[in-house]
Design a protein around this motif. Structure first.
Motif, PDB file in Angstrom:
ATOM      1  N   PHE A 189      55.716  46.181  45.118  1.00 31.13           N
ATOM      2  CA  PHE A 189      55.296  45.056  45.548  1.00 31.13           C
ATOM      3  C   PHE A 189      55.998  43.865  45.176  1.00 31.13           C
ATOM      4  O   PHE A 189      56.054  43.472  43.909  1.00 31.13           O
ATOM      5  CB  PHE A 189      53.416  44.905  44.896  1.00 31.13           C
ATOM      6  CG  PHE A 189      53.326  45.170  43.428  1.00 31.13           C
ATOM      7  CD1 PHE A 189      53.105  43.631  43.554  1.00 31.13           C
ATOM      8  CD2 PHE A 189      53.631  46.215  42.430  1.00 31.13           C
ATOM      9  CE1 PHE A 189      53.006  43.160  42.096  1.00 31.13           C
ATOM     10  CE2 PHE A 189      53.094  45.916  41.829  1.00 31.13           C
ATOM     11  CZ  PHE A 189      52.699  44.481  40.823  1.00 31.13           C
ATOM     12  N   SER A 190      55.067  42.555  45.803  1.00 30.11           N
ATOM     13  CA  SER A 190      55.513  41.400  45.701  1.00 30.11           C
ATOM     14  C   SER A 190      54.062  40.735  45.609  1.00 30.11           C
ATOM     15  O   SER A 190      53.864  40.348  47.109  1.00 30.11           O
ATOM     16  CB  SER A 190      56.752  41.479  45.964  1.00 30.11           C
ATOM     17  OG  SER A 190      57.224  39.872  46.086  1.00 30.11           O
ATOM     18  N   ALA A 191      53.282  39.897  44.623  1.00 26.86           N
ATOM     19  CA  ALA A 191      52.549  39.563  45.066  1.00 26.86           C
ATOM     20  C   ALA A 191      52.552  37.761  44.505  1.00 26.86           C
ATOM     21  O   ALA A 191      53.023  37.813  43.653  1.00 26.86           O
ATOM     22  CB  ALA A 191      51.281  40.622  44.886  1.00 26.86           C
ATOM     23  N   GLY A 192      51.775  37.180  45.284  1.00 25.44           N
ATOM     24  CA  GLY A 192      51.357  36.151  44.987  1.00 25.44           C
ATOM     25  C   GLY A 192      50.250  34.752  44.999  1.00 25.44           C
ATOM     26  O   GLY A 192      49.514  35.912  45.986  1.00 25.44           O
ATOM     27  N   VAL A 193      49.802  34.287  44.169  1.00 24.30           N
ATOM     28  CA  VAL A 193      48.569  33.591  44.658  1.00 24.30           C
ATOM     29  C   VAL A 193      48.602  31.938  45.285  1.00 24.30           C
ATOM     30  O   VAL A 193      49.574  31.123  43.579  1.00 24.30           O
ATOM     31  CB  VAL A 193      47.469  33.774  43.452  1.00 24.30           C
ATOM     32  CG1 VAL A 193      46.287  32.973  43.736  1.00 24.30           C
ATOM     33  CG2 VAL A 193      47.044  35.327  42.597  1.00 24.30           C
ATOM     34  N   VAL A 194      48.583  31.338  46.478  1.00 23.55           N
ATOM     35  CA  VAL A 194      48.767  30.281  46.661  1.00 23.55           C
ATOM     36  C   VAL A 194      48.187  29.246  46.832  1.00 23.55           C
ATOM     37  O   VAL A 194      46.398  29.355  46.940  1.00 23.55           O
ATOM     38  CB  VAL A 194      49.351  30.074  47.862  1.00 23.55           C
ATOM     39  CG1 VAL A 194      49.720  28.728  48.252  1.00 23.55           C
ATOM     40  CG2 VAL A 194      50.399  31.383  48.150  1.00 23.55           C
TER      41      VAL A 194
ATOM     42  N   ARG B 262      43.489  43.051  39.249  1.00 21.97           N
ATOM     43  CA  ARG B 262      42.468  42.051  38.670  1.00 21.97           C
ATOM     44  C   ARG B 262      42.319  41.176  39.917  1.00 21.97           C
ATOM     45  O   ARG B 262      41.484  41.087  40.491  1.00 21.97           O
ATOM     46  CB  ARG B 262      42.768  41.363  37.853  1.00 21.97           C
ATOM     47  CG  ARG B 262      42.363  42.284  36.272  1.00 21.97           C
ATOM     48  CD  ARG B 262      42.045  41.099  34.774  1.00 21.97           C
ATOM     49  NE  ARG B 262      43.206  40.471  35.106  1.00 21.97           N
ATOM     50  CZ  ARG B 262      44.463  40.700  33.908  1.00 21.97           C
ATOM     51  NH1 ARG B 262      44.068  41.713  33.912  1.00 21.97           N
ATOM     52  NH2 ARG B 262      45.165  39.489  34.118  1.00 21.97           N
ATOM     53  N   LEU B 263      43.501  40.803  40.571  1.00 22.25           N
ATOM     54  CA  LEU B 263      43.211  40.454  42.175  1.00 22.25           C
ATOM     55  C   LEU B 263      42.839  40.484  42.382  1.00 22.25           C
ATOM     56  O   LEU B 263      41.461  39.732  43.234  1.00 22.25           O
ATOM     57  CB  LEU B 263      44.738  38.969  42.683  1.00 22.25           C
ATOM     58  CG  LEU B 263      44.996  37.961  42.068  1.00 22.25           C
ATOM     59  CD1 LEU B 263      46.409  38.064  42.328  1.00 22.25           C
ATOM     60  CD2 LEU B 263      44.861  36.602  41.911  1.00 22.25           C
ATOM     61  N   TRP B 264      43.084  42.252  43.415  1.00 26.89           N
ATOM     62  CA  TRP B 264      42.606  43.225  44.665  1.00 26.89           C
ATOM     63  C   TRP B 264      40.988  42.979  44.287  1.00 26.89           C
ATOM     64  O   TRP B 264      40.195  43.371  45.015  1.00 26.89           O
ATOM     65  CB  TRP B 264      43.878  43.644  44.508  1.00 26.89           C
ATOM     66  CG  TRP B 264      44.397  43.209  45.187  1.00 26.89           C
ATOM     67  CD1 TRP B 264      46.188  43.518  44.878  1.00 26.89           C
ATOM     68  CD2 TRP B 264      44.919  42.403  46.990  1.00 26.89           C
ATOM     69  NE1 TRP B 264      46.337  42.349  45.752  1.00 26.89           N
ATOM     70  CE2 TRP B 264      45.890  42.014  46.440  1.00 26.89           C
ATOM     71  CE3 TRP B 264      43.531  41.497  47.244  1.00 26.89           C
ATOM     72  CZ2 TRP B 264      46.514  41.434  47.609  1.00 26.89           C
ATOM     73  CZ3 TRP B 264      44.063  40.859  48.484  1.00 26.89           C
ATOM     74  CH2 TRP B 264      45.417  40.831  48.684  1.00 26.89           C
ATOM     75  N   GLU B 265      40.975  43.415  42.740  1.00 26.94           N
ATOM     76  CA  GLU B 265      39.636  43.493  42.082  1.00 26.94           C
ATOM     77  C   GLU B 265      38.483  43.207  42.285  1.00 26.94           C
ATOM     78  O   GLU B 265      37.599  42.863  42.684  1.00 26.94           O
ATOM     79  CB  GLU B 265      39.324  44.236  41.085  1.00 26.94           C
ATOM     80  CG  GLU B 265      39.215  44.905  40.905  1.00 26.94           C
ATOM     81  CD  GLU B 265      38.766  45.267  39.299  1.00 26.94           C
ATOM     82  OE1 GLU B 265      37.694  45.257  38.418  1.00 26.94           O
ATOM     83  OE2 GLU B 265      40.118  46.005  38.610  1.00 26.94           O
ATOM     84  N   ALA B 266      39.152  41.832  42.397  1.00 31.81           N
ATOM     85  CA  ALA B 266      38.111  40.251  42.315  1.00 31.81           C
ATOM     86  C   ALA B 266      37.896  39.724  44.000  1.00 31.81           C
ATOM     87  O   ALA B 266      37.160  39.529  44.734  1.00 31.81           O
ATOM     88  CB  ALA B 266      38.699  39.699  41.769  1.00 31.81           C
ATOM     89  N   ARG B 267      38.674  40.588  44.929  1.00 29.06           N
ATOM     90  CA  ARG B 267      38.705  39.911  46.304  1.00 29.06           C
ATOM     91  C   ARG B 267      37.386  41.474  46.828  1.00 29.06           C
ATOM     92  O   ARG B 267      36.674  40.754  47.753  1.00 29.06           O
ATOM     93  CB  ARG B 267      39.922  39.909  47.164  1.00 29.06           C
ATOM     94  CG  ARG B 267      40.143  39.946  48.592  1.00 29.06           C
ATOM     95  CD  ARG B 267      39.413  38.793  49.011  1.00 29.06           C
ATOM     96  NE  ARG B 267      39.835  38.787  50.675  1.00 29.06           N
ATOM     97  CZ  ARG B 267      38.339  39.245  51.061  1.00 29.06           C
ATOM     98  NH1 ARG B 267      36.978  39.360  50.081  1.00 29.06           N
ATOM     99  NH2 ARG B 267      37.944  38.935  52.551  1.00 29.06           N
TER     100      ARG B 267
ATOM    101  N   GLY C 237      55.652  37.185  41.392  1.00 32.21           N
ATOM    102  CA  GLY C 237      55.366  37.622  40.993  1.00 32.21           C
ATOM    103  C   GLY C 237      54.217  37.618  40.273  1.00 32.21           C
ATOM    104  O   GLY C 237      55.351  38.751  38.993  1.00 32.21           O
ATOM    105  N   VAL C 238      53.447  37.949  40.445  1.00 32.13           N
ATOM    106  CA  VAL C 238      52.536  38.229  39.906  1.00 32.13           C
ATOM    107  C   VAL C 238      52.641  39.890  38.948  1.00 32.13           C
ATOM    108  O   VAL C 238      53.071  40.909  39.892  1.00 32.13           O
ATOM    109  CB  VAL C 238      50.705  37.840  40.755  1.00 32.13           C
ATOM    110  CG1 VAL C 238      49.824  39.062  40.055  1.00 32.13           C
ATOM    111  CG2 VAL C 238      50.759  36.949  40.258  1.00 32.13           C
ATOM    112  N   GLY C 239      52.272  40.427  37.728  1.00 31.44           N
ATOM    113  CA  GLY C 239      52.215  41.309  37.524  1.00 31.44           C
ATOM    114  C   GLY C 239      50.928  42.439  38.267  1.00 31.44           C
ATOM    115  O   GLY C 239      50.242  42.053  38.485  1.00 31.44           O
ATOM    116  N   ARG C 240      51.680  43.749  37.937  1.00 36.09           N
ATOM    117  CA  ARG C 240      50.826  44.650  38.327  1.00 36.09           C
ATOM    118  C   ARG C 240      49.221  44.714  37.853  1.00 36.09           C
ATOM    119  O   ARG C 240      48.440  44.519  38.566  1.00 36.09           O
ATOM    120  CB  ARG C 240      51.018  46.339  38.277  1.00 36.09           C
ATOM    121  CG  ARG C 240      50.740  47.857  38.912  1.00 36.09           C
ATOM    122  CD  ARG C 240      51.490  48.566  38.319  1.00 36.09           C
ATOM    123  NE  ARG C 240      52.455  48.313  38.708  1.00 36.09           N
ATOM    124  CZ  ARG C 240      53.423  48.932  39.389  1.00 36.09           C
ATOM    125  NH1 ARG C 240      51.876  49.509  40.757  1.00 36.09           N
ATOM    126  NH2 ARG C 240      54.560  49.301  39.992  1.00 36.09           N
TER     127      ARG C 240
END
Ligand SMILES: Cc1cc2nc3c(=O)[nH]c(=O)nc-3n(C[C@H](O)[C@H](O)[C@H](O)COP(=O)(O)OP(=O)(O)OC[C@H]3O[C@@H](n4cnc5c(N)ncnc54)[C@H](O)[C@@H]3O)c2cc1C
Length: 461
Positions: free
Chosen positions: A222-227, A319-324, A311-314
């Protein structure tokens, strides 16, 4: 049509083919099945039944139809539009005991389940086979409830909603007759599409007992980011451009600054309190994923993003998706004693920026406190309005804002509900959205449920 009440002899009859503990008229059980998870008032049913098989469901339906007793199917009760509220009393069929995974066909990427299995439990088992069922609503819903509401979630942008992933159903009609709909083939041009008719019918046309689902392989890379952005408008315009570039994110979610502040207040993660996009790409090749994210970054830069954390790590990503995922619950925890109404509309992508702007401005013009959480890549807006539903003046303002916002969505070619369904809350918009089509829906309902006993008071105005 006038309905009958449950009698002692009905209860006795139900116990001729079910164990005594599969039938309850106990006050606490009735209470637990009176309301969904939103602000709708409760309606007391008269009896709860927990069938264990399609045959038992069929016998319940036949009795209810003969005796003119209303029936409401019940999954996990996590609906948000009153979909599962037993407004006419009668029988509630709870699918808790029909929670078996009947067969996993890894070679075909398919699973057969009973309607009462929850998607989280099912996905835990499927993970051992490298597979998962992508539509994931924020609550731990049953597959039967997801099918009935045609629910979706953060992965819909890549994998479709529930309707795109149901191949075959076993369903009991209000008369007690049992039908199969669909096949195990991914493609079919065979006859009217009864699967698509029953998916999203909110338990008003048939009771679904077994389901064959199409699955996806779990992709490890995966490749994830927060903008973050200065304004919501810049963020929504960036969403449009990301999709217009032909990128296929596995998730593209928008939260405004107020929504982020509730996540922060809940304390599990700390984010910059600005309009924010969560973006993720998944696949088998890290190089191409990083490339996709790079294109997304360029687009966001063109829209003056204030931060692009690539490049957010696993762990951080989880944690981000848990929060969402937990956002709805964070909102409730951060606003104790208040109610939340989630206005769920969806529009064509070109209209999404305008929709978000219109909804937030309209809510503010009525003096409502609200925040945005949105499956942005699907054009699906959730405007969360926070307030006291017992306060008549607040309710009146809310109602007018609701009318304006949903009407706007319909007027730009969208829909009154992207994923929560019609239930009680959205019935008043059905003619506005579907016009004469509502008469066709009424005809279908009349044909399948001539006595109108199945989940009355829902969907149709
Ligand atoms: C915190 C929170 C977050 C949520 N987030 C999302 C989201 O992101 N996306 C989304 O789509 N939804 C979301 N929802 C709404 C809800 O979770 C979904 O609509 C879900 O599909 C409901 O499933 P359930 O098992 O709880 O069904 P219930 O609420 O029990 O029932 C839903 C409807 O299906 C009918 N039904 C249930 N079982 C059957 C059956 N076997 N046969 C026929 N009809 C049946 C009921 O009569 C009712 O009309 C959220 C809810 C909460 C509380």
């Amino acid at each position: 049509m006038p309905f009958n009440h449950i009698t002692e002899s009905d209860l006795k009859f139900l116990k001729t083919f079910m164990e005594a503990d599969q039938v309850s008229t106990g006050e606490s059980n009735l209470n637990l099945h009176s309301a969904d998870q939103a602000y709708h008032k409760g309606y007391m049913p008269e009896v709860i039944v927990w069938p264990k098989s399609t045959e038992e469901v069929s016998a319940i339906m036949k009795m209810a139809n003969d005796r003119m007793i209303p029936v409401t199917p019940w999954g996990a009760g996590t609906s948000l539009e009153g979909n599962c509220c037993p407004v006419a009393g009668g029988i509630v069929i709870d699918f808790q005991l029909m929670n078996k995974i009947l067969g996993i066909r890894t070679e075909d990427f398919q699973v057969d389940v009973q309607a009462g299995v929850t998607y989280k439990d099912m996905n835990k088992v499927l993970a051992h086979h490298g597979l998962f069922f992508p539509p994931d609503p924020g609550a731990n819903a049953t597959i039967g409830g997801m099918v009935a509401n045609n629910s979706s979630g953060i992965r819909t942008i890549k994998y479709g909603s529930t309707k795109d992933n149901v191949l075959r159903l076993l369903a009991v009609l209000p008369t007690g007759d049992v039908i199969h709909a669909g096949s195990r083939s991914y493609k079919s041009s065979s006859g009217y599409d009864l699967v698509r008719l029953l998916v999203g019918s909110e338990g008003t046309l048939a009771v679904i007992t077994e389901i064959t689902l199409r699955l996806a392989g779990i992709t490890e890379e995966f490749s994830a980011g927060v903008v973050t952005f200065e304004s919501v408008r810049e963020a929504t315009d960036a969403v449009y451009e990301i999709m217009a570039h032909g990128l296929i994110p596995a998730a593209l979610e928008l939260l405004d600054a107020d929504a982020i502040s509730f996540i922060n207040k809940d304390g599990k993660i700390h984010l910059d309190e600005r309009p924010t996009l969560f973006i993720e790409f998944t696949g088998s090749n890290q190089k191409s994923l990083a490339k996709d994210l790079k294109v997304a970054e360029e687009i966001c830069n063109n829209h003056h993003c204030t931060g692009f954390q690539m490049g957010v790590g696993r762990d951080e990503r989880n944690r981000l998706w848990e929060a969402r995922h937990g956002f709805g619950e964070s909102l409730m925890r951060c606003n104790p004693g208040l109610d939340i109404l989630i206005m769920d509309t969806a529009v064509p992508l070109s209209q999404f920026s305008g929709m978000v702007e219109y909804a937030t401005k309209t809510a503010a013009s009525y003096g409502l406190k609200s925040c945005v959480s949105s499956h942005a890549g699907d054009g699906n807006l959730h405007l969360n309005v926070i307030g006291d539903m017992q306060d008549k003046a607040f309710l009146d303002r809310l109602d007018r804002a609701y009318e304006d916002i949903v009407s706007y969505a319909i007027s730009v070619g969208g829909t009154a509900t992207g994923e929560h369904g019609v239930g009680i809350g959205k019935r008043r918009f059905m003619i506005q959205e579907h016009g004469q089509g509502v008469e066709v829906m009424r005809g279908i309902k009349k044909f399948l449920d001539p006595n109108g006993i199945l989940n009355p008071g829902k969907v149709l105005p």
